[in-house]
Enzyme design. Structure first.
Site, PDB file in Angstrom:
ATOM      1  N   ASP B 201       0.826  -1.268  -0.020  1.00  0.00           N
ATOM      2  CA  ASP B 201       0.034  -0.167  -0.043  1.00  0.00           C
ATOM      3  C   ASP B 201       0.785   1.380   0.022  1.00  0.00           C
ATOM      4  O   ASP B 201       2.049   1.398   0.621  1.00  0.00           O
ATOM      5  CB  ASP B 201      -0.903  -0.017   1.199  1.00  0.00           C
ATOM      6  CG  ASP B 201      -1.912   1.044   1.069  1.00  0.00           C
ATOM      7  OD1 ASP B 201      -3.174   0.899   0.730  1.00  0.00           O
ATOM      8  OD2 ASP B 201      -1.626   2.179   1.526  1.00  0.00           O
ATOM      9  N   ASN B 209      -1.851  13.289  -4.770  1.00  0.00           N
ATOM     10  CA  ASN B 209      -3.354  13.407  -5.311  1.00  0.00           C
ATOM     11  C   ASN B 209      -3.795  14.915  -5.067  1.00  0.00           C
ATOM     12  O   ASN B 209      -4.104  15.752  -6.090  1.00  0.00           O
ATOM     13  CB  ASN B 209      -4.211  12.444  -5.167  1.00  0.00           C
ATOM     14  CG  ASN B 209      -4.307  11.489  -6.147  1.00  0.00           C
ATOM     15  OD1 ASN B 209      -3.929  11.863  -7.383  1.00  0.00           O
ATOM     16  ND2 ASN B 209      -4.944  10.517  -6.021  1.00  0.00           N
ATOM     17  N   ASP B 218      -1.405   9.553 -11.174  1.00  0.00           N
ATOM     18  CA  ASP B 218      -1.588   8.674 -12.150  1.00  0.00           C
ATOM     19  C   ASP B 218      -0.076   8.239 -12.478  1.00  0.00           C
ATOM     20  O   ASP B 218       0.266   7.205 -12.528  1.00  0.00           O
ATOM     21  CB  ASP B 218      -2.500   9.078 -13.497  1.00  0.00           C
ATOM     22  CG  ASP B 218      -3.831   8.903 -12.795  1.00  0.00           C
ATOM     23  OD1 ASP B 218      -4.211   8.433 -12.156  1.00  0.00           O
ATOM     24  OD2 ASP B 218      -4.570   9.365 -13.995  1.00  0.00           O
ATOM     25  N   ASP B 244      -4.446   2.722  -4.673  1.00  0.00           N
ATOM     26  CA  ASP B 244      -3.033   2.574  -4.381  1.00  0.00           C
ATOM     27  C   ASP B 244      -2.568   1.311  -3.543  1.00  0.00           C
ATOM     28  O   ASP B 244      -1.602   1.531  -2.912  1.00  0.00           O
ATOM     29  CB  ASP B 244      -2.457   3.731  -3.558  1.00  0.00           C
ATOM     30  CG  ASP B 244      -3.155   4.139  -2.072  1.00  0.00           C
ATOM     31  OD1 ASP B 244      -4.195   3.211  -2.036  1.00  0.00           O
ATOM     32  OD2 ASP B 244      -2.690   4.880  -1.581  1.00  0.00           O
TER      33      ASP B 244
END
Lengths: 196, 326
Positions: B201, B209, B218, B244
């Site tokens: 993770d 973001n 991205d 993610d």
């Protein structure tokens, strides 16, 4: 209409007039059809619409397009099999003409759901034949006319062919066999390709 | 009353109706051969030869002399041409007492297509009643139909492969998706080969973001995907299972020391900042690992849960860490 017929017609249009002509026809008709599947069935109307649009786009009449399709089936080496299947009908042109009555039955033997039009052949006088072809699907006899013209050359025979009667159900093609062996025909090997 | 009168006939008549016949006398010598038989033997003499020199009788096998032919109680005989091709033939045989000879009519049967090519035969070489031409027609039509069917099958297969790949691929990163992972679990358990499960993770991804926008996020995900692919082997599976979150199935690899090494290297590489439009985006990763060998009966759900637990242990340990559960 059997997919094989429409599929071969697509082949004819793409090879003779180009890919753009075929895709142009399909997009103008807005058919939910990207490619013809040879093993599917299509409504006769699909074929007729395509023919009609093609005639408009090429500024040609439908009958002459169908006749060219018939010629293509016999003369183009990329669809050699159709010619071979037709040539199996007879050893000379007369023999071949008589075999037309078996065409429907023979093709059913090979493809049980392929229905070709009924054809009747009558020798009215020596060397004059009347070929009555069922007009289903509409225009089919004109494909036959093209096939008959091209096969006369293939056998090396001199034949005068014309449509002499036409109704909604049937078209009569008259064939005058002027000379059976007029010229050297195209070579025909009876052996199937690939076997030795 | 004599029901059967001898019928006078000429061989020319037989030639027309049975172009593949032989008339054999009491000594086994061929007295007459139909035109197609003559063609088949080409420049070899047929008339005047002994029939057993030209043809080999395959069934019934015990017949070696023509005298025995009279005793054949079957109508059908199987023969072979004595030539380089050994073309098989089917024959119908009958004894003609008045002429004191044997009539043998031949046919190519299933070898018709080869025979036509070998001996350069045409439609007029066969009796009109024989189904030779129909047979050739069918062979030709069948070949054409098979070509079309095989093209169709290949096209469908290709399209299916494309659809299958799309259905099992994560659109953004090109990694496997959860569907592919589930399928892999099933296969892995069936194969019964030890494996380990790595649950990864990203840390601080949300802030990339939020700060730099989704396009930057991205770019980070794509960079991470590249790292995961490069640091694993072909036989392993790397899947993106959430925003993610990633899961790696490491095939036949359950050595804790090696797994720790891999996990450490992954974190180290993921921490290398990704440059997106001149902005440096930094993330890290927390990892939890479980080994199938830790279970008597490995169960995907249980393993996934344990991997998740191990991952959260890493998170609690201050992130950018890995935990190998034993």
């Amino acid at each position: 209409m059997h997919g094989l017929i429409l599929w071969t017609f697509e082949f004819f249009v793409r090879l003779t007039y180009g890919n753009q002509v075929w895709t142009g026809v399909l997009s103008k008709l807005d058919l939910s059809l990207n490619a013809v599947e040879p093993l599917f069935h299509y409504d006769d109307q699909v074929g007729l619409s395509i023919l009609q649009q093609l005639a408009v786009d090429l500024n040609r009449d439908r009958q002459s397009l169908l006749e060219d399709f018939g010629t293509f089936l016999v003369t183009d080496t990329r669809v050699e099999r159709v010619r071979r299947l037709l040539r199996f009908g007879g050893v000379d042109y007369t023999d071949f003409l008589h075999s037309l009555e078996d065409l429907k039955g023979r093709s059913l033997l090979a493809v049980p759901d392929l229905h070709l039009p009924n054809i009747q052949v009558d020798e009215r006088q020596p060397h004059r034949f009347e070929i009555t072809c069922e007009n289903i699907p509409k225009g089919a006899p004109y494909v036959l006319l093209g096939v008959l013209r091209a096969l006369a050359d293939d056998f090396g025979s001199l034949v005068f062919l014309e449509v002499t009667a036409e109704t909604a159900d049937n078209v009569v093609i008259t064939a005058d066999l002027l000379e059976c062996q007029h010229a050297e025909g195209r070579e025909f090997l009876w052996a199937t390709g690939g076997v030795s | 009353m004599n029901m059967e009168r001898p019928i006078p006939f000429t061989c020319g008549v037989l030639d027309r109706v049975l172009p593949m016949h032989l008339m054999i006398d009491a000594k086994g010598i061929i007295q007459h051969a139909g035109p197609t038989i003559q063609k088949v033997f080409g420049d070899r003499d047929v008339v005047g030869r002994n029939v057993f020199g030209l043809l080999e009788l395959k069934r019934p096998r015990n017949i070696k002399r023509i005298e025995d032919v009279r005793g054949i109680d079957t109508k059908r005989v199987r023969l072979k041409i004595r030539d380089e091709y050994e073309t098989p033939l089917t024959g119908a045989v009958a004894f003609m007492p008045d002429l004191n000879c044997v009539l043998l009519n031949l046919s190519f049967g299933y070898s018709i297509a080869e025979a036509v090519a070998r001996y350069e035969l045409t439609g007029s070489d066969f009796a009109p009643t024989e189904l030779a031409v129909e047979m050739l027609y069918l062979v030709e039509a069948k070949t054409a139909a098979m070509d079309i069917a095989s093209q169709l099958a290949h096209r469908l297969h290709d399209e299916k492969e494309v659809a299958k790949n799309e259905a099992q691929t994560d659109g953004l990163t090109g990694l496997a998706n959860r569907r592919a992972l589930d399928l892999r679990f099933g296969r892995q358990l069936k194969r019964n080969v030890p494996f380990s499960l790595m649950h990864l993770d990203l840390d601080y991804f949300k802030s990339v973001n939020d700060t730099h926008g989704h396009a930057a996020g991205d770019a980070v995900l794509e960079a991470v995907a590249d790292v995961l692919q490069q640091e694993t082997r072909e036989v392993d599976l790397v899947a993106r299972v959430g925003g993610d979150e990633f899961v790696i199935v490491l095939d036949n690899l359950v050595c804790p020391a090696r797994l720790e090494k891999i996990a450490a290297r992954l974190i180290q590489r993921i921490e290398k900042p990704v440059v997106f439009r001149d902005i440096e985006c930094g993330v890290s990763a927390s990892i939890g690992v479980v080994l199938s060998t830790s279970y008597v009966h490995p169960d995907p759900l249980e393993m996934a849960e344990d991997a998740d637990q191990a991952l959260y242990a890493s998170k609690r340990a201050g992130r950018a860490a890995f935990t190998v559960s034993r």
